[in-house]
Design a protein around this motif. Sequence first.
Motif, PDB file in Angstrom:
ATOM      1  N   VAL A  97       0.987  -1.292   0.171  1.00 22.20           N
ATOM      2  CA  VAL A  97       0.041   0.125   0.024  1.00 22.20           C
ATOM      3  C   VAL A  97       0.829   1.300  -0.035  1.00 22.20           C
ATOM      4  O   VAL A  97       0.594   2.291  -0.674  1.00 22.20           O
ATOM      5  CB  VAL A  97      -1.056   0.053   1.201  1.00 22.20           C
ATOM      6  CG1 VAL A  97      -1.808   1.283   1.101  1.00 22.20           C
ATOM      7  CG2 VAL A  97      -1.936  -1.210   0.925  1.00 22.20           C
ATOM      8  N   LYS A 117     -12.831   2.483  -2.038  1.00 23.18           N
ATOM      9  CA  LYS A 117     -11.610   1.826  -1.360  1.00 23.18           C
ATOM     10  C   LYS A 117     -10.845   1.038  -2.355  1.00 23.18           C
ATOM     11  O   LYS A 117     -10.260  -0.073  -2.020  1.00 23.18           O
ATOM     12  CB  LYS A 117     -11.645   1.031  -0.004  1.00 23.18           C
ATOM     13  CG  LYS A 117     -12.098   2.031   1.108  1.00 23.18           C
ATOM     14  CD  LYS A 117     -11.445   1.513   2.213  1.00 23.18           C
ATOM     15  CE  LYS A 117     -11.494   2.508   3.443  1.00 23.18           C
ATOM     16  NZ  LYS A 117     -11.978   2.080   4.636  1.00 23.18           N
ATOM     17  N   ARG A 176      -8.049   0.377  -5.471  1.00 22.97           N
ATOM     18  CA  ARG A 176      -6.740   0.716  -5.413  1.00 22.97           C
ATOM     19  C   ARG A 176      -6.480   1.371  -6.957  1.00 22.97           C
ATOM     20  O   ARG A 176      -5.359   1.741  -7.172  1.00 22.97           O
ATOM     21  CB  ARG A 176      -5.850  -0.392  -5.237  1.00 22.97           C
ATOM     22  CG  ARG A 176      -5.878  -0.802  -3.665  1.00 22.97           C
ATOM     23  CD  ARG A 176      -5.472  -2.183  -3.712  1.00 22.97           C
ATOM     24  NE  ARG A 176      -6.057  -3.110  -4.320  1.00 22.97           N
ATOM     25  CZ  ARG A 176      -5.743  -4.618  -4.524  1.00 22.97           C
ATOM     26  NH1 ARG A 176      -4.700  -4.884  -3.835  1.00 22.97           N
ATOM     27  NH2 ARG A 176      -6.374  -5.328  -5.125  1.00 22.97           N
ATOM     28  N   MET A 190      -0.014  -3.245  12.313  1.00 21.97           N
ATOM     29  CA  MET A 190       1.468  -3.302  12.471  1.00 21.97           C
ATOM     30  C   MET A 190       1.857  -3.553  13.863  1.00 21.97           C
ATOM     31  O   MET A 190       0.772  -3.953  14.632  1.00 21.97           O
ATOM     32  CB  MET A 190       1.944  -1.836  12.255  1.00 21.97           C
ATOM     33  CG  MET A 190       1.974  -1.515  10.794  1.00 21.97           C
ATOM     34  SD  MET A 190       3.556  -2.183   9.924  1.00 21.97           S
ATOM     35  CE  MET A 190       2.729  -3.567   8.793  1.00 21.97           C
ATOM     36  N   THR A 234       1.956   4.070   9.789  1.00 20.52           N
ATOM     37  CA  THR A 234       0.486   4.569   9.089  1.00 20.52           C
ATOM     38  C   THR A 234      -0.354   3.228   9.398  1.00 20.52           C
ATOM     39  O   THR A 234      -0.120   2.271   9.177  1.00 20.52           O
ATOM     40  CB  THR A 234       0.750   4.932   7.736  1.00 20.52           C
ATOM     41  OG1 THR A 234       1.892   5.071   7.219  1.00 20.52           O
ATOM     42  CG2 THR A 234      -0.541   5.783   7.168  1.00 20.52           C
ATOM     43  N   LYS A 272      -3.087   0.790   8.641  1.00 19.81           N
ATOM     44  CA  LYS A 272      -3.227   0.160   7.362  1.00 19.81           C
ATOM     45  C   LYS A 272      -4.927  -0.180   7.502  1.00 19.81           C
ATOM     46  O   LYS A 272      -5.419  -1.002   8.408  1.00 19.81           O
ATOM     47  CB  LYS A 272      -2.437  -1.130   7.075  1.00 19.81           C
ATOM     48  CG  LYS A 272      -1.184  -1.021   6.906  1.00 19.81           C
ATOM     49  CD  LYS A 272      -0.881  -0.286   5.850  1.00 19.81           C
ATOM     50  CE  LYS A 272       0.643   0.319   5.904  1.00 19.81           C
ATOM     51  NZ  LYS A 272       0.934   1.348   6.703  1.00 19.81           N
ATOM     52  N   ASP A 273      -5.767   0.324   6.659  1.00 22.56           N
ATOM     53  CA  ASP A 273      -6.934   0.004   6.719  1.00 22.56           C
ATOM     54  C   ASP A 273      -6.987  -1.507   5.707  1.00 22.56           C
ATOM     55  O   ASP A 273      -6.044  -1.895   5.138  1.00 22.56           O
ATOM     56  CB  ASP A 273      -8.017   1.140   5.997  1.00 22.56           C
ATOM     57  CG  ASP A 273      -7.220   1.841   4.737  1.00 22.56           C
ATOM     58  OD1 ASP A 273      -6.584   1.213   4.214  1.00 22.56           O
ATOM     59  OD2 ASP A 273      -7.666   3.066   4.572  1.00 22.56           O
ATOM     60  N   ASP A 274      -8.364  -1.873   5.359  1.00 22.84           N
ATOM     61  CA  ASP A 274      -8.344  -2.970   4.742  1.00 22.84           C
ATOM     62  C   ASP A 274      -8.040  -2.969   3.187  1.00 22.84           C
ATOM     63  O   ASP A 274      -8.010  -3.871   2.619  1.00 22.84           O
ATOM     64  CB  ASP A 274      -9.829  -3.811   4.707  1.00 22.84           C
ATOM     65  CG  ASP A 274     -10.912  -2.491   4.450  1.00 22.84           C
ATOM     66  OD1 ASP A 274     -12.119  -2.603   4.452  1.00 22.84           O
ATOM     67  OD2 ASP A 274     -10.396  -1.370   4.416  1.00 22.84           O
ATOM     68  N   VAL A 275      -7.330  -1.862   2.994  1.00 22.39           N
ATOM     69  CA  VAL A 275      -6.866  -1.633   1.590  1.00 22.39           C
ATOM     70  C   VAL A 275      -5.905  -2.602   1.082  1.00 22.39           C
ATOM     71  O   VAL A 275      -6.119  -3.305  -0.100  1.00 22.39           O
ATOM     72  CB  VAL A 275      -6.338  -0.477   1.389  1.00 22.39           C
ATOM     73  CG1 VAL A 275      -5.841  -0.281  -0.265  1.00 22.39           C
ATOM     74  CG2 VAL A 275      -7.271   0.749   1.443  1.00 22.39           C
ATOM     75  N   ALA A 276      -5.142  -3.165   1.837  1.00 24.35           N
ATOM     76  CA  ALA A 276      -4.014  -4.130   1.647  1.00 24.35           C
ATOM     77  C   ALA A 276      -4.707  -5.559   1.392  1.00 24.35           C
ATOM     78  O   ALA A 276      -4.263  -6.181   0.724  1.00 24.35           O
ATOM     79  CB  ALA A 276      -3.285  -4.089   2.811  1.00 24.35           C
ATOM     80  N   ALA A 281      -7.817  -6.152   0.340  1.00 20.01           N
ATOM     81  CA  ALA A 281      -8.934  -6.021  -0.762  1.00 20.01           C
ATOM     82  C   ALA A 281      -8.720  -7.232  -1.845  1.00 20.01           C
ATOM     83  O   ALA A 281      -7.667  -7.569  -1.964  1.00 20.01           O
ATOM     84  CB  ALA A 281      -9.067  -4.826  -1.461  1.00 20.01           C
TER      85      ALA A 281
END
Lengths: 577, 96
Positions: A43, A112, A114, B1, B87, B89-93, B95
């Motif tokens: 990210v 959300k 990317r 983290m 930072t 981390k939201d659930d973007v990582a 997805a």
Amino acid sequence: MTSPLASDTIISAHAVDYLIIGLYFAVVLGIGVIARRQVSDSVDFFLSGRSLPAWVTGLAFISANLGAVEIMGMSANGAQFGLPAVHYFWIGAIPAMLFLGVVMMPFYYGSKVRSVPEFMFRRFGTGAHLVNSISFAVAQLLIAGINLYLLGTIIRALLGWNLTVALLVAAAIVLSYITLGGLSAAIYNEVLQFFVIVAALLPLTLIGLHQVGGWGGLKDKITENAGVGAAPPAADQLNSWPGTALTGFDSDLLSVIGIVFGLGFVLSFGYWTTNFVEVQRAMATDSISSARKTPIIGAFPKILVPFITILPGMIAAVLVTEIADTKAGETVSGGAGGTVQYNDSLILLMRDLLPNGLLGVAIAGLLAAFMAGMAANISAFNTVWSYDLWQRYVVKDRDDSYYLKVGRLATVGATVVAIFTAQLASNFSNIMDYLQTLFGFFNAPLFATFILGMFWKRMTATAGWTGLVSGTLAAVFVAFISTDVLGSLSQGWISLSGQGASFVAAGAAFVVDIVVSIVVSLATKPKPPEELRGLVYSETPREDLVDANEASYPWYRRTMPLAGVALAMVIVLNFVF
Amino acid sequence: MSENSTSQTSAPGRKHQAGALDIRNIIGGLIGAYGVILTLMGLFGDPETEKTGGPNANLWAGIVMLVVGVAFIAWALLRPVLVPEHTDKDDVAKAP
């Protein structure tokens, strides 16, 4: 024609100029190295950890677009057509940027995703997603190639290196800072580049204006030279409307319609609202409010950019003898490519006006711009490649570090491909034409599909991809039957040339896409409404689309008032010029 | 983290100033350095007035850049940015 290993350089740089250029590169590479230490996962690498403030991403948003193509192409348009070139900014960018911030950004940021193609996937599924990702990835490689080509030509003009060597060195520098720091490094550099570009072009414009005797003097000299050879009449060069010289239409009315609908609506909305290179910058912000403000904050410098790109182009057309002669219809040898072209306006103006010292800043600014454009293309490409193509269709369900590695490899691959597309770009004389052609093919139908999909819940997945494909084909078809859009491939069945033909091609793509999408939607089954939350306006609760904190900000930090101010500025400028 | 041993004891470490990494310092530093070089060129170098049509362009541009550079650094000093150590981390990582 100069020899391929030209040792005669257009610009004679001194030690102090090299010092200034060297300083710039040291900082650029330094940012890459420092940013690398902060990049911990994918990210971070692809979306900068969603942590940047709006003014940073806003400037990056503009800088990503303020690449070589923009600066050289717009100064070329300024030299060739005069004031009508401002349409690319005030009609062809600002309204679309504001629309992106006000209307579309909440969907992108809020869902959300990317990448823009990922939004396509959520809304329309595989077909539209594949079409979008692949066409986007291909377009980025081509455009990165154009940027690289221009970067190579200026290095050649400056150092007298062979073009291939210049291309390789330029590619290596861009490659090293993106692979090191990812999107953060690219965005940091873009912001820095913005200031260096302004520091380069602003003094050039001011000195140029001083030399021609101010705006009045410039108008007199343009009037003097107008109508000779290929130069358009003075009235056309000094008024932005109706811009017939730019569009190539005979009728004033058609020209205005072409500019407003073709450029202002289809091409520019297609470009600004769906182009992931731009949207990615906004996605890297810390909140939905910042994401919406990114294109709107970017709109303010964008409004002013014509004064440091188009204006120097116009000045070059009267001050630089080579450009003035070219405009009068002569063929002059010299320039970056052997024969002087409008694209050389800026470099030649720098040569004539800037003392050593400022010359170094100017060259650093140009190099910065060329790298900004290319880095933006490549960093967007590697996101789409790793997430949208590789992860979704090729190798699924691996851990994060795997896709990070794929992204870095994609960057290397993209750079290598760009070196080859750079050779392709060298075959087109007016780079802007080439670019508009590409945007017409890829972007115009995209915008139609997006906007219909965001506001019409009935639109189906099949309609998504059939609309895109038929729209793109429509654009290609118009280009094919026009006079010269595809160079020698165009058949000339209808009399359309230059930028006007691109506007028509884009318009056709838009209309065909909408019609096909509606027809196909009515014949196929729509997605269930519960899958459309966050993707379609009527199915998304209002509170998902706005930032709860925003109401507490002062007016200059809120989305709508800022957008209103920008819109008012553009309207005023259109009346003045 | 890492949520492991963080408590009140390490609270000051959760956020730190961006310092040299602050983009404003980088902009200010580079533009300021250009300002110094150009000002020196303007004062001691050949002003090449035949190119510029009169004004000592290096000197003027140098002074303006110096001012802009100093302004950026001053802005960064007066309103420092605090960045979190990690930072969130939201659930973007994760997805699909």
